[in-house]
Write a protein that holds these residues in place. Structure first.
Motif: not given
Length: 205
Positions: A28, A32, A36, A64-65
């Motif tokens: 995570p 963050w 990506d 977080y896409d």
């Protein structure tokens, strides 16, 4: 004939390869920080365990896409609900993967412009290009291509450079025409993986 493809929005700029030996609790924070893309690669796991690992990675980074791809295994990518699959030369053919999973990102390992052209013609969304530099993360790899090879192959598919990259050489690859980079040791073997990730994010921006 060269087949040109627009850059798909979902092709990650910075991908981190993840195995069952890595500290999943950091995922995570890495997402963050701007990582990506995450590619699940754990060749020693059973199919069930690989699906479970892929789902764990998805659960950690989806808020977080970030995109999650599975290395080699389209069946696992589909079962886990991943965003895509990355295929090597001995894996399922790109054209078959595209036919079976038209909604997924499909990446193909390439070493030349001709290889990228063939992958594009078969429906790949990006080319994993490497090894760019010498690396100890995987045994039995061919000789490093060098950054100049990116310039020669760029423009057919989005190139995701991999192999021995640091923040400095990742920036060099981007300047040579790579869409992004994928790393293993640059994050996981760094004393501070989160700081390393932040530096890489800036390098490929």
């Amino acid at each position: 004939m060269t087949v040109l493809r627009a850059v798909p929005l979902d092709v990650p700029r910075l991908s981190c390869l993840v195995s069952d030996a890595d500290d999943l609790s950091l995922l995570p924070a890495l997402a963050w920080a701007g990582v990506d893309g995450f590619q699940v690669r754990a060749k020693g796991l059973t199919t069930r365990d690989l699906v479970a690992l892929s789902r764990a990675v998805l659960d950690a980074v989806r808020p977080y896409d970030a995109r999650v791809l599975v290395n080699d295994r389209l069946d696992v990518a589909l079962a886990a609900g991943a965003d895509g699959v990355h295929l090597g030369a001995e894996d399922l053919a790109v054209a078959d993967a595209r036919r079976l999973a038209p909604h997924l990102l499909v990446g193909a390992t390439c070493r030349t412009r001709a290889g990228a052209e063939a992958a594009a013609a078969d429906g790949a969304d990006y080319a994993g290009f490497g090894p760019l530099l010498a690396t100890t993360s995987k045994a039995g790899l061919p000789a490093p291509l060098g950054v100049d090879a990116v310039r020669e192959a760029a423009g057919v598919l989005p190139l995701v450079a991999i192999g021995g990259l640091t923040a400095t050489t990742a920036a060099d690859a981007r300047a040579a025409g790579a869409h992004g980079v994928a790393v293993i040791g640059a994050i996981w073997r760094h004393p501070d993986p989160l700081a390393a990730a932040k530096e890489l994010v800036q390098a490929v921006a």
